[in-house]
Write an enzyme that holds these catalytic residues in place. Structure first.
Site, mmCIF file in Angstrom:
data_model
loop_
_atom_site.group_PDB
_atom_site.id
_atom_site.type_symbol
_atom_site.label_atom_id
_atom_site.label_comp_id
_atom_site.label_asym_id
_atom_site.label_seq_id
_atom_site.Cartn_x
_atom_site.Cartn_y
_atom_site.Cartn_z
ATOM 1 N N CYS A 129 -27.027 -57.252 -27.306
ATOM 2 C CA CYS A 129 -26.676 -57.856 -28.595
ATOM 3 C C CYS A 129 -26.807 -56.782 -29.661
ATOM 4 C CB CYS A 129 -27.576 -59.049 -28.909
ATOM 5 S SG CYS A 129 -26.843 -60.116 -30.193
ATOM 6 N N CYS A 177 -27.795 -57.694 -33.011
ATOM 7 C CA CYS A 177 -28.566 -58.169 -34.172
ATOM 8 C C CYS A 177 -29.847 -57.371 -34.426
ATOM 9 C CB CYS A 177 -28.865 -59.660 -34.066
ATOM 10 S SG CYS A 177 -29.805 -60.140 -32.605
ATOM 11 N N CYS A 204 -25.165 -60.609 -35.206
ATOM 12 C CA CYS A 204 -24.904 -60.201 -33.825
ATOM 13 C C CYS A 204 -23.581 -59.456 -33.662
ATOM 14 C CB CYS A 204 -24.924 -61.427 -32.909
ATOM 15 S SG CYS A 204 -26.480 -62.334 -33.017
ATOM 16 N N LYS A 238 -24.846 -70.959 -25.877
ATOM 17 C CA LYS A 238 -25.973 -70.625 -26.742
ATOM 18 C C LYS A 238 -25.779 -71.338 -28.071
ATOM 19 C CE LYS A 238 -28.336 -66.799 -28.985
ATOM 20 N NZ LYS A 238 -28.508 -65.345 -29.073
ATOM 21 N N ARG A 298 -37.097 -64.315 -33.958
ATOM 22 C CA ARG A 298 -36.590 -63.418 -34.998
ATOM 23 C C ARG A 298 -37.729 -62.660 -35.669
ATOM 24 N NH1 ARG A 298 -31.755 -67.572 -36.821
ATOM 25 N NH2 ARG A 298 -30.735 -67.504 -34.770
ATOM 26 N N ARG A 331 -26.052 -67.999 -38.202
ATOM 27 C CA ARG A 331 -25.272 -67.620 -37.020
ATOM 28 C C ARG A 331 -24.296 -68.725 -36.600
ATOM 29 N NH1 ARG A 331 -28.210 -63.154 -36.249
ATOM 30 N NH2 ARG A 331 -30.329 -63.140 -35.386
ATOM 31 N N GLU A 355 -17.024 -73.145 -23.239
ATOM 32 C CA GLU A 355 -17.616 -71.798 -23.373
ATOM 33 C C GLU A 355 -17.985 -71.232 -21.997
ATOM 34 O OE1 GLU A 355 -18.063 -69.757 -25.816
ATOM 35 O OE2 GLU A 355 -18.149 -70.860 -27.704
ATOM 36 N N LYS A 391 -29.009 -72.139 -23.500
ATOM 37 C CA LYS A 391 -30.105 -71.753 -24.374
ATOM 38 C C LYS A 391 -30.026 -72.504 -25.684
ATOM 39 C CE LYS A 391 -31.655 -67.755 -26.810
ATOM 40 N NZ LYS A 391 -31.217 -66.543 -27.363
ATOM 41 N N SER A 411 -38.282 -69.039 -27.840
ATOM 42 C CA SER A 411 -39.502 -68.760 -28.595
ATOM 43 C C SER A 411 -40.110 -70.006 -29.240
ATOM 44 C CB SER A 411 -39.204 -67.704 -29.657
ATOM 45 O OG SER A 411 -38.115 -68.109 -30.467
ATOM 46 N N TYR A 444 -41.353 -67.076 -21.670
ATOM 47 C CA TYR A 444 -42.477 -66.241 -22.097
ATOM 48 C C TYR A 444 -43.724 -66.547 -21.266
ATOM 49 C CZ TYR A 444 -39.172 -65.304 -25.751
ATOM 50 O OH TYR A 444 -38.024 -64.940 -26.397
HETATM 51 C C1 PBG Z 1 -30.174 -62.231 -29.842
HETATM 52 C C2 PBG Z 1 -31.040 -63.228 -29.185
HETATM 53 C C3 PBG Z 1 -31.776 -64.282 -29.760
HETATM 54 C C4 PBG Z 1 -32.528 -64.839 -28.727
HETATM 55 C C5 PBG Z 1 -32.200 -64.147 -27.561
HETATM 56 N N1 PBG Z 1 -31.264 -63.181 -27.867
HETATM 57 C C6 PBG Z 1 -31.952 -64.705 -31.148
HETATM 58 C C7 PBG Z 1 -30.849 -65.265 -31.947
HETATM 59 O O1 PBG Z 1 -29.753 -65.553 -31.481
HETATM 60 O O2 PBG Z 1 -31.128 -65.387 -33.131
HETATM 61 C C8 PBG Z 1 -33.504 -65.970 -28.877
HETATM 62 C C9 PBG Z 1 -34.619 -65.985 -27.902
HETATM 63 C C10 PBG Z 1 -35.765 -66.858 -28.278
HETATM 64 O O3 PBG Z 1 -35.756 -67.570 -29.293
HETATM 65 O O4 PBG Z 1 -36.729 -66.838 -27.514
HETATM 66 N N2 PBG Z 1 -28.953 -62.661 -30.287
#
Ligand code: PBG
Length: 310
Positions: free
Chosen positions: A101, A103, A111, A180, A190, A202, A218, A233, A259, A298
């Site tokens: 990515c 970002c 991104c 996603k 983030r 986003r 998708e 995700k 996260s 995690y």
């Molecule tokens: C990058 C990315 C993100 C996550 C994985 N790859 C963040 C986003 O899209 O803002 C999120 C992973 C997480 O929240 O654990 N684009």
């Protein structure tokens, strides 16, 4: 014996945040137990996870500087490229995946490439593809076993596949973050990746939480473009999507317990409001039941240890 679903450590992937420096373990306040690690510490963390039975890690980079071309994303000596080389050298049996990515490497935190149109900043899809493809190839050159594009630009799987093939990496699989969603559950990530967008959000490239049919489209697109594994995700709030993806396409399917999911369990467990181990294992099992072959979490190392204990 009559249990229908089982969770194995060998289905888990541990995310690691790598940053320049040595002997650094910067705690991420919103993600207890998660650290920004210098490469030497990332190797230690990966070795411990591997010892517990986790076969794979996925790498995210925090570069020393960001710009509007995301040049740190595809630099030969970028943080992820260096980390991949060292991990593969020191832990040859570990499967190393890389998040592809822009970002984390863009000064604006988006991104893709940003351009101005009528005084408004918008994401420029197609020029972003070239940078993403370059990034994926640079990861493969460093020794990445699997590349995982998470940007959600249109056409990026095809662009990455073509670039890998012509770069001599026809065997490198693509795990695409195919469905996603634009999710509030990414908040803590983030902080960890220092990748919050500096303006806007986003929603022009990530999906609307309301859309399941679109998620199917998708995934179909990514598979047609050459994705080998597709990912849904976040995980817990999107188990219906996971179930539909696995039922409809039957392809290798991954789920990302993101996260915010981790942060919620940690926060409640710390107060004694939920049992961390029981809630974590139940959640991971629900992702397996819904159809996930692979789970990015995690809690990978902890879960693997708990599975050992039985
Ligand atoms: C990058 C990315 C993100 C996550 C994985 N790859 C963040 C986003 O899209 O803002 C999120 C992973 C997480 O929240 O654990 N684009």
């Amino acid at each position: 014996m009559v249990r229908e679903t089982r969770l194995h450590a060998d289905q888990l992937v541990l995310p690691l945040f790598v940053r320049p420096g040595r002997k650094l373990r910067h705690a991420v306040p919103s993600m207890p137990g998660v650290f920004q690690l210098s490469i030497d510490e990332a190797v230690r963390e990966a070795a411990a996870a591997q010892k517990a039975g986790v076969p794979a890690v996925i790498l995210f980079g925090i570069p020393s500087k960001k710009d509007i071309r995301a040049s740190g994303a595809y630099a030969k000596n970028g943080i992820v490229q260096k980390a991949v080389r060292q991990l593969k050298r020191e832990l040859p049996g570990l499967l190393v995946m890389t998040d592809v990515c822009l970002c984390e490497y863009m000064s604006h935190g988006h991104c893709g490439v940003v351009k101005k149109r009528g005084g408004q900043a918008i994401i420029d899809n197609d020029p972003s593809l070239k940078l993403l493809a370059r990034t994926a190839v640079s990861h493969a050159e460093a020794g990445a076993d699997v590349v995982a594009p998470s940007d959600m630009m249109d056409g990026r799987v095809a662009a990455i596949r073509a670039a890998l093939d012509s770069g001599g990496f026809g065997d490198t699989p693509i795990l695409s973050y195919a469905a996603k969603f634009a999710s509030a559950f990414y908040g803590p990530f983030r902080d960890a990746a220092e990748s919050a967008p500096q303006f806007g959000d986003r929603r022009s490239y990530q999906m609307d939480a309301a859309n399941a049919e679109e998620a199917m489209r998708e995934v179909a697109l990514d598979l047609r473009e050459g994705a080998d594994i597709v990912m849904v995700k976040p995980a817990l709030a999107y188990l219906d999507i996971l179930y539909r993806v696995k039922s409809e396409f039957g392809c290798p399917t991954a789920a990302y317990a993101v996260s915010g999911e981790h942060a919620m369990v940690q926060a409640a467990a710390k107060r004694g409001w939920v049992d961390e181990r029981a809630v974590t294992m139940e959640s991971l099992l629900s992702m397996r039941r819904a159809g996930a072959d692979i789970i990015v979490t995690y809690a990978a190392a902890k879960a693997a240890r708990w599975l050992r204990e039985g």
